[in-house]
Write a protein that holds these residues in place. Sequence first.
Motif, mmCIF file in Angstrom:
data_model
loop_
_atom_site.group_PDB
_atom_site.id
_atom_site.type_symbol
_atom_site.label_atom_id
_atom_site.label_comp_id
_atom_site.label_asym_id
_atom_site.label_seq_id
_atom_site.Cartn_x
_atom_site.Cartn_y
_atom_site.Cartn_z
ATOM 1 N N THR A 103 1.262 -1.585 -0.119
ATOM 2 C CA THR A 103 0.033 -0.352 -0.423
ATOM 3 C C THR A 103 0.566 1.255 0.183
ATOM 4 O OG1 THR A 103 -0.010 -0.173 2.391
ATOM 5 C CG2 THR A 103 -2.134 -1.303 1.122
ATOM 6 N N LEU A 104 2.205 1.105 0.390
ATOM 7 C CA LEU A 104 3.390 2.347 0.849
ATOM 8 C C LEU A 104 3.412 2.451 -0.968
ATOM 9 C CD1 LEU A 104 4.549 1.966 4.229
ATOM 10 C CD2 LEU A 104 2.215 3.230 3.506
ATOM 11 N N ILE A 105 3.700 1.225 -1.278
ATOM 12 C CA ILE A 105 4.265 1.741 -2.862
ATOM 13 C C ILE A 105 3.380 2.075 -3.321
ATOM 14 C CG2 ILE A 105 5.413 0.037 -4.640
ATOM 15 C CD1 ILE A 105 6.288 -2.281 -2.447
ATOM 16 N N VAL A 106 2.098 1.924 -3.770
ATOM 17 C CA VAL A 106 1.408 2.126 -4.629
ATOM 18 C C VAL A 106 1.065 3.926 -4.176
ATOM 19 C CG1 VAL A 106 -1.185 1.984 -5.012
ATOM 20 C CG2 VAL A 106 0.382 0.300 -4.553
ATOM 21 N N LEU A 107 1.624 4.328 -3.246
ATOM 22 C CA LEU A 107 1.182 5.674 -2.680
ATOM 23 C C LEU A 107 2.405 6.351 -3.289
ATOM 24 C CD1 LEU A 107 0.246 7.993 -0.988
ATOM 25 C CD2 LEU A 107 1.123 7.745 0.481
ATOM 26 N N HIS A 108 4.138 5.523 -3.008
ATOM 27 C CA HIS A 108 4.783 5.991 -3.509
ATOM 28 C C HIS A 108 4.875 6.920 -4.795
ATOM 29 C CE1 HIS A 108 8.789 7.648 -4.385
ATOM 30 N NE2 HIS A 108 9.035 6.820 -5.386
ATOM 31 N N VAL A 109 4.169 5.232 -6.051
ATOM 32 C CA VAL A 109 3.661 5.864 -7.720
ATOM 33 C C VAL A 109 2.798 6.546 -7.704
ATOM 34 C CG1 VAL A 109 3.222 3.762 -9.706
ATOM 35 C CG2 VAL A 109 4.518 2.926 -7.906
ATOM 36 N N TRP A 110 1.998 6.364 -6.948
ATOM 37 C CA TRP A 110 1.022 7.954 -7.073
ATOM 38 C C TRP A 110 1.049 9.201 -7.108
ATOM 39 C CZ3 TRP A 110 -2.062 11.423 -3.753
ATOM 40 C CH2 TRP A 110 -3.693 11.803 -4.010
ATOM 41 N N GLN A 111 2.167 8.828 -6.274
ATOM 42 C CA GLN A 111 2.870 10.846 -6.383
ATOM 43 C C GLN A 111 4.229 10.269 -8.158
ATOM 44 O OE1 GLN A 111 5.206 11.788 -1.959
ATOM 45 N NE2 GLN A 111 3.856 9.924 -1.818
#
Length: 245
Positions: A109-117
């Motif tokens: 979920t944190l990786i997805v958040l990083h990709v979203w940025q």
Amino acid sequence: MGLDNYARMLTDDPHFVSAVRVTLIYVVLSVPLSGAFALLVAVLLNRPMRGIGAYRAAYYLPSLLGGSVAVAILWRQIFGADGLINDVLLHLGIVGPSWISTPEYAIYTLIVLHVWQFGSPMLIFLAGLKQIPAELYDAAAVDGAGQVRTFFRVTLPMLSPIIFFNLVLQTVNSFKAFTPAFIISGGTGGPADSTLFYTLFIYQEGFGNFRMGYASALAWVLLLVTAAFTALAFRSAKYWVHYAD
């Protein structure tokens, strides 16, 4: 204490091993995924279309908000047991887990958040795309190259300095990521150390357990590892980064 802090972290601290593992997973997965997604969006936004400025601003917006506390809290709600993701899955007949409370999924979920940025590297890629001479694309078209071949034979080689710059920048930023893991895990790095970023581990040791010497030793290790990864990137650049001269 001399080198006792370093001996302890390498031989007698299981949380150190967990923090290193989680951070490496985060860096290895989030940096290339974020870079690839940013490049894809930059290529799409490099085409002339009506209202292109509004599209670019909209895609850049997550980078302005993604590292904030408010968005990390929102992310925790989205991936919670009763969050938006599970609501969507439930309409498809799938009962999803609590993504942030399950050790197997929490880090992703944190990786997805990083990709979203992806907004900042996207703007850098977009600036690089605009600097590629149009005559190179004209020559490729005359030679009969299609869009895919042109992308791999013209666009990527000409963008390689920009890719290198974004790679180094995103790698350093990923190693020092802190806010998302702190907010989503409540400062614990849980569940089961699955979101224990190295920076969060330093914070826990220094300001939670008041072991400032040990936290300082951990910080030195982070500095050396980040420098090593950066040096490796610069060393490899001569094999794949192409400059106009």
